[in-house]
Design a protein around this motif. Structure first.
Motif, PDB file in Angstrom:
ATOM      1  N   GLU A 151       0.827  -1.211   0.000  1.00 56.33           N
ATOM      2  CA  GLU A 151       0.000   0.000   0.000  1.00 56.33           C
ATOM      3  C   GLU A 151       0.862   1.262   0.000  1.00 56.33           C
ATOM      4  O   GLU A 151       0.549   2.235  -0.690  1.00 56.33           O
ATOM      5  CB  GLU A 151      -0.935   0.009   1.204  1.00 56.33           C
ATOM      6  CG  GLU A 151      -2.038  -1.018   1.117  1.00 56.33           C
ATOM      7  CD  GLU A 151      -2.870  -1.097   2.390  1.00 56.33           C
ATOM      8  OE1 GLU A 151      -2.705  -0.248   3.294  1.00 56.33           O
ATOM      9  OE2 GLU A 151      -3.685  -2.029   2.478  1.00 56.33           O
ATOM     10  N   ALA A 152       1.945   1.244   0.752  1.00 63.94           N
ATOM     11  CA  ALA A 152       2.822   2.419   0.840  1.00 63.94           C
ATOM     12  C   ALA A 152       3.490   2.713  -0.498  1.00 63.94           C
ATOM     13  O   ALA A 152       3.578   3.875  -0.911  1.00 63.94           O
ATOM     14  CB  ALA A 152       3.875   2.214   1.927  1.00 63.94           C
ATOM     15  N   VAL A 153       3.957   1.683  -1.196  1.00 63.86           N
ATOM     16  CA  VAL A 153       4.613   1.910  -2.481  1.00 63.86           C
ATOM     17  C   VAL A 153       3.597   2.383  -3.518  1.00 63.86           C
ATOM     18  O   VAL A 153       3.882   3.298  -4.298  1.00 63.86           O
ATOM     19  CB  VAL A 153       5.370   0.645  -2.961  1.00 63.86           C
ATOM     20  CG1 VAL A 153       5.943   0.850  -4.350  1.00 63.86           C
ATOM     21  CG2 VAL A 153       6.475   0.286  -1.985  1.00 63.86           C
ATOM     22  N   ALA A 154       2.411   1.795  -3.520  1.00 66.19           N
ATOM     23  CA  ALA A 154       1.368   2.238  -4.458  1.00 66.19           C
ATOM     24  C   ALA A 154       1.029   3.706  -4.213  1.00 66.19           C
ATOM     25  O   ALA A 154       0.906   4.497  -5.161  1.00 66.19           O
ATOM     26  CB  ALA A 154       0.127   1.361  -4.318  1.00 66.19           C
ATOM     27  N   LYS A 155       0.894   4.081  -2.958  1.00 68.24           N
ATOM     28  CA  LYS A 155       0.595   5.479  -2.617  1.00 68.24           C
ATOM     29  C   LYS A 155       1.737   6.393  -3.062  1.00 68.24           C
ATOM     30  O   LYS A 155       1.500   7.487  -3.574  1.00 68.24           O
ATOM     31  CB  LYS A 155       0.368   5.590  -1.110  1.00 68.24           C
ATOM     32  CG  LYS A 155      -0.011   6.964  -0.647  1.00 68.24           C
ATOM     33  CD  LYS A 155      -0.282   6.979   0.854  1.00 68.24           C
ATOM     34  CE  LYS A 155      -0.629   8.378   1.324  1.00 68.24           C
ATOM     35  NZ  LYS A 155      -0.897   8.420   2.760  1.00 68.24           N
ATOM     36  N   THR A 156       2.963   5.951  -2.892  1.00 68.73           N
ATOM     37  CA  THR A 156       4.128   6.741  -3.304  1.00 68.73           C
ATOM     38  C   THR A 156       4.132   6.964  -4.812  1.00 68.73           C
ATOM     39  O   THR A 156       4.418   8.073  -5.276  1.00 68.73           O
ATOM     40  CB  THR A 156       5.429   6.046  -2.850  1.00 68.73           C
ATOM     41  OG1 THR A 156       5.421   5.952  -1.428  1.00 68.73           O
ATOM     42  CG2 THR A 156       6.652   6.807  -3.322  1.00 68.73           C
ATOM     43  N   ILE A 157       3.817   5.933  -5.574  1.00 65.61           N
ATOM     44  CA  ILE A 157       3.764   6.069  -7.033  1.00 65.61           C
ATOM     45  C   ILE A 157       2.760   7.151  -7.414  1.00 65.61           C
ATOM     46  O   ILE A 157       3.064   8.046  -8.211  1.00 65.61           O
ATOM     47  CB  ILE A 157       3.383   4.734  -7.697  1.00 65.61           C
ATOM     48  CG1 ILE A 157       4.485   3.702  -7.501  1.00 65.61           C
ATOM     49  CG2 ILE A 157       3.084   4.937  -9.186  1.00 65.61           C
ATOM     50  CD1 ILE A 157       4.075   2.281  -7.859  1.00 65.61           C
ATOM     51  N   LEU A 158       1.586   7.076  -6.832  1.00 67.81           N
ATOM     52  CA  LEU A 158       0.544   8.063  -7.147  1.00 67.81           C
ATOM     53  C   LEU A 158       0.949   9.465  -6.713  1.00 67.81           C
ATOM     54  O   LEU A 158       0.678  10.439  -7.423  1.00 67.81           O
ATOM     55  CB  LEU A 158      -0.778   7.642  -6.503  1.00 67.81           C
ATOM     56  CG  LEU A 158      -1.368   6.332  -7.045  1.00 67.81           C
ATOM     57  CD1 LEU A 158      -2.571   5.907  -6.213  1.00 67.81           C
ATOM     58  CD2 LEU A 158      -1.732   6.462  -8.516  1.00 67.81           C
ATOM     59  N   MET A 159       1.624   9.579  -5.579  1.00 67.98           N
ATOM     60  CA  MET A 159       2.078  10.898  -5.114  1.00 67.98           C
ATOM     61  C   MET A 159       3.147  11.474  -6.037  1.00 67.98           C
ATOM     62  O   MET A 159       3.128  12.665  -6.341  1.00 67.98           O
ATOM     63  CB  MET A 159       2.603  10.809  -3.678  1.00 67.98           C
ATOM     64  CG  MET A 159       1.508  10.618  -2.657  1.00 67.98           C
ATOM     65  SD  MET A 159       1.976  10.570  -0.898  1.00 67.98           S
ATOM     66  CE  MET A 159       3.705  10.499  -0.842  1.00 67.98           C
ATOM     67  N   VAL A 160       4.085  10.651  -6.486  1.00 68.67           N
ATOM     68  CA  VAL A 160       5.140  11.116  -7.385  1.00 68.67           C
ATOM     69  C   VAL A 160       4.533  11.583  -8.703  1.00 68.67           C
ATOM     70  O   VAL A 160       4.869  12.653  -9.213  1.00 68.67           O
ATOM     71  CB  VAL A 160       6.204  10.017  -7.621  1.00 68.67           C
ATOM     72  CG1 VAL A 160       7.135  10.376  -8.768  1.00 68.67           C
ATOM     73  CG2 VAL A 160       6.990   9.766  -6.346  1.00 68.67           C
ATOM     74  N   LEU A 161       3.627  10.783  -9.255  1.00 65.57           N
ATOM     75  CA  LEU A 161       2.991  11.172 -10.514  1.00 65.57           C
ATOM     76  C   LEU A 161       2.216  12.476 -10.350  1.00 65.57           C
ATOM     77  O   LEU A 161       2.294  13.363 -11.201  1.00 65.57           O
ATOM     78  CB  LEU A 161       2.070  10.050 -11.014  1.00 65.57           C
ATOM     79  CG  LEU A 161       2.780   8.764 -11.453  1.00 65.57           C
ATOM     80  CD1 LEU A 161       1.749   7.677 -11.751  1.00 65.57           C
ATOM     81  CD2 LEU A 161       3.674   9.006 -12.651  1.00 65.57           C
TER      82      LEU A 161
END
Length: 92
Positions: free
Chosen positions: A40-50
């Protein structure tokens, strides 16, 4: 109400960071919880970076990222998130 000393002891006991669960059952489900949290943390990070880079993320792409349970795949997408110009490029 507990006496102050007993309350302090129990609060300290609950704050132990190196506690190891003793039963296989508890270790199994605790490990699953940690793995799910990492995904969940990595998925959230991807969305935040984008988002921070101004890359538009469609609902389908968001669902694919959030729905992915493979940590290695998410980490690969996270590396690409910093350089892609469209969200679809994550999956190339």
């Amino acid at each position: 109400m507990l006496p102050q000393a007993a309350r302090h002891y129990l609060e300290t006991l609950m704050k132990l960071k190196n506690y190891e669960y003793q039963s296989d059952f508890a270790r199994h489900y605790f490990g699953e919880g940690k793995a799910e949290g990492a995904v969940e943390a990595v998925a959230k990070t991807i969305l935040m970076v984008l988002s921070a880079r101004g890359v538009c993320v469609s609902p389908d792409v968001r669902d694919r990222i959030v729905g992915c349970g493979d940590l290695a795949q998410l980490e690969a997408w996270a590396q690409r998130a910093g350089v892609v110009t469209t969200a679809a490029e994550l999956f190339d």
